[in-house]
Design an enzyme around this catalytic site. Structure first.
Site, PDB file in Angstrom:
ATOM      1  N   GLU A   1     -38.543  32.340 123.973  1.00 12.75           N
ATOM      2  CA  GLU A   1     -38.643  33.242 125.131  1.00 12.75           C
ATOM      3  C   GLU A   1     -37.283  33.661 125.673  1.00 12.75           C
ATOM      4  OE1 GLU A   1     -40.871  30.787 124.774  1.00 12.75           O
ATOM      5  OE2 GLU A   1     -42.808  31.788 124.889  1.00 12.75           O
TER       6      GLU A   1
ATOM      7  N   HIS B   1     -50.061  25.947 132.073  1.00 15.26           N
ATOM      8  CA  HIS B   1     -50.344  27.323 131.659  1.00 15.26           C
ATOM      9  C   HIS B   1     -50.999  28.148 132.763  1.00 15.26           C
ATOM     10  CE1 HIS B   1     -49.513  25.676 127.753  1.00 15.26           C
ATOM     11  NE2 HIS B   1     -49.849  26.767 127.108  1.00 15.26           N
TER      12      HIS B   1
END
Lengths: 345, 327
Positions: free
Chosen positions: B60, B129
């Site tokens: 990322e 998450h």
């Protein structure tokens, strides 16, 4: 004589002058200008009535790398992006000492309008995409710049510079992997001055041979001399060619030494007098001066004249920057966003 | 007007903008060969090829930073995150680099980039998450934060986001990607920084955005209007930064009551932040304290029943509106 001994040790790259010497003298002059700028910055920072605030990292001792890159830099299509030790590269790429000093003084005429300071010199005009303050944070940006060069097929190269401390950040490994996958035309150049703030390479890198930190990414990884301008330029030449012709990135460790502390508050207690004296023998400016004298491109008078010239140039820059206006109070609200909202497009 | 899914609306916006402008490209994990983890980019590789629809490894910080660098060079990247929760590992690229480049370079270098992906609590993904990142990004000057609640808004707002010269944090939700709504085929865009008064009303202002709007607020307001006869003014923020405070203040000055619904946490969350912005402006107009409906202040639990109980709900919104209207 000691510096001459060091010069004698190096591999012979050029025995006869290729030009009238104006190009070489230009390199020497730029190294001198950077050194003078940094040493005067040190004085402006430390003298009473300090005009420079914040963190300030000087480049003295590493000039050959910035000047070597600038010498190979294609101003129409290349990019350079850097960490926070960014004064030298900015000057080498053509920033005026006045715009640089004005930025250190926080003035409106500074290269970043007084909003960046020492760590954040930018010049879009020179394709200098900045000084960046977070260690390793700019390495992925270099990949993006290089990606754009592939995307647009410009044949340009991105020079990404960082210190030996930055290779221990995660962004380093992520970026080298991506760069190799995408064959990005990028030169990742570590300016290895041996110490990340106060932590020596031996205490920060499990692999002592820093070039090997670039292995595992399927790209060339090697050392170059970061203090010897000729050797440095020669050392990166193949990597540049490779990048320009679609061969992808390289990882280059340019070994050098910084003569000043990490930042202004650093008393360098981690260094011995002997080590520093030894390092001075390989001062990039002295090395280059001696090598130019050897081939008859430089006389003592010329060297003195250059010193005087750059000294006068830096003094003038300081005076101008000092007289330059502070940014207006309103200007602090400018440029936070590029657009005006509500935005309809 | 054709009815399409939220994900199709996003795809249509990206496709149209990529056809319009060669500098726009899409990059992210599984966006190309896999056709998108949530099938948002389905078919785009086939249409545009690997130069412009680009798969990345799981890096990322690497690929979000790549996007910022490409934007600095004048391209217009769309960077897809599989989940906004994953951006906690690349916060530096968004908050330090994307947001600051234009300012810190004295306006020399722009950063026209869109970061997009699913935000908030999806379905039993547990604490790591389920982050709601809006209050993390909306507090950063230099960023624009957009959060659509319908397919129509998603398309119109994404197109404007891609055209904006600023870095845009575009917050979707996995939960509403299959929602259907009317979206015109012809070209249209929606303004960023403008809230949408979805239902004018006189008695209470209800403010929400994104999934909270689609799943909790809109159904709750429908019931309040229908079953309780409360004349609600419903406002969809659409943009979280810059916040359209003017529209909100005007509305509360008319209704004298306000409920804000957000799936974010309460303390230091989006709802509290909006309330703080409004409070001083409407203090003298209020007939009741502003209510903020938010998630419980705990890590998000895995168990389905516990997860449901942790989030705002239609019932919680109804209760809050009744509280401020003294019903």
């Amino acid at each position: 004589m000691a510096v001459a001994d060091e010069v004698a040790k190096r591999p012979s790259i050029r025995k006869t002058p290729r030009s009238d010497g104006s190009v070489e003298l230009g390199y020497l002059r730029m190294m001198m200008l950077i050194r003078r700028f940094e040493e005067r910055t040190y004085r402006e920072y430390t003298k009473p009535g300090q005009k420079i605030g914040g963190f300030c990292h000087l480049y003295s001792g590493q000039e050959a790398i910035a000047v070597g890159i600038a010498a190979r830099f294609d101003k129409k299509r290349d990019y350079l992006i850097n960490g926070y030790r960014c004064h030298g590269h900015s000057l080498a790429l053509g920033m005026s000492p006045r715009a640089a000093m004005a930025e250190l003084f926080g003035k409106a005429t500074g290269c970043s309008k007084g909003k960046g300071g020492s760590m954040h010199f930018f010049s879009a005009e020179n394709r200098n995409m900045g000084g960046h303050g977070i260690v390793g944070g700019h390495i992925p940006l270099a990949l993006g710049l290089a990606f754009s060069q592939t995307y647009r097929e410009t044949g340009g190269v991105t020079y990404c510079l960082f210190g030996d401390g930055a290779i221990n950040q995660g962004t380093f490994s992520e970026t080298l992997n991506l760069a190799s996958l995408y064959k990005a035309p990028c030169l990742f150049i570590v300016e290895n001055n041996g110490v990340a703030m106060g932590t020596q390479v031996e205490r920060s890198s499990a692999e002592k041979d820093l070039a090997l930190r670039g292995s595992g990414f399927n790209m060339p990884h090697f050392h170059v001399d970061g203090n010897d301008l000729d050797q440095f330029m020669e050392g990166i030449a193949d990597a540049i060619k490779r990048a320009r012709t679609g061969g992808g990135p390289s990882f280059i460790v340019a070994n050098t030494y910084r003569f000043r502390g990490h930042s202004m508050s650093d008393a360098m207690k981690y260094r011995t007098r002997e080590e520093m004296e030894q390092a001075k023998l390989r001062d990039p400016i002295s090395l280059y001066e001696v090598s130019l004298r050897d081939i008859g491109l430089l006389t003592d008078q010329q060297a003195e004249a250059l010193e005087e010239e750059v000294s006068a140039e830096v003094e003038q820059a300081i005076q101008q920057a000092d007289a330059d206006p502070q940014p207006t109070m309103e200007s602090r609200f400018e440029d936070a966003l590029a657009e005006t909202y509500p935005l309809e497009k | 007007m054709p009815e399409i899914q939220f994900r199709q609306a996003l795809r249509a916006a990206m496709t149209e903008e990529m056809e319009r402008d060669d500098s726009v490209f899409l990059m992210g994990e599984e966006v190309a060969q896999y056709n998108g983890a949530y099938k948002v980019s389905e078919g785009m590789l086939k249409r545009f090829g690997p130069r412009r629809v680009i798969d990345t490894p799981i890096s990322e910080a690497g690929f979000s930073g790549l996007g910022v660098g490409a934007a600095m060079a004048g391209l217009r990247p769309i960077i897809e995150f599989m989940s906004w929760s994953f951006t906690l590992v690349c916060l530096d690229q968004l908050v330090n680099n994307a947001a600051n480049i234009h300012y810190m370079s004295g306006g020399q270098i722009k950063c026209p980039i869109v970061f997009r992906g699913g935000n908030g609590i999806a379905h039993q993904l547990a604490a790591t998450h389920s982050h709601r990142v809006e209050s993390i990004y909306a507090r950063i000057p230099g960023l624009v934060v957009v959060c659509p609640s319908t397919p129509y808004d998603a398309k119109g707002l994404l197109k404007t986001s891609i055209r904006s010269d600023d870095p845009v944090i575009f917050l979707e939700s996995e939960i509403i990607l299959s929602d259907r709504g009317e979206v015109p085929d012809e070209e249209f865009t929606l303004p960023i920084g403008k809230a949408h008064v979805e239902r004018p009303g006189a008695e209470v202002t209800v403010i929400s955005y994104g999934k909270s709007m689609a799943r909790f607020t809109r159904p709750a307001v429908a019931r309040l209007v229908e079953e309780d006869g409360i004349d609600v003014e419903l406002i969809d923020l659409r943009t979280l930064r810059p916040l359209d405070t003017l529209t909100l203040i005007e509305s509360i000055r008319k209704t004298n009551r306000c409920v804000i619904v957000s799936e974010d946490y309460g303390y230091c969350g989006m709802g509290d932040a909006i309330q703080a912005r409004l409070h001083k402006e409407v203090f003298d107009d209020l007939d009741a304290p502003i209510e903020v409906v938010h998630s419980d202040e705990i890590p998000i639990p895995f168990n389905h029943h516990l997860e449901e109980a942790t989030m705002p709900s239609v019932e919680r919104v109804i209760q809050a509106v009744k509280e401020v209207t003294y019903r």
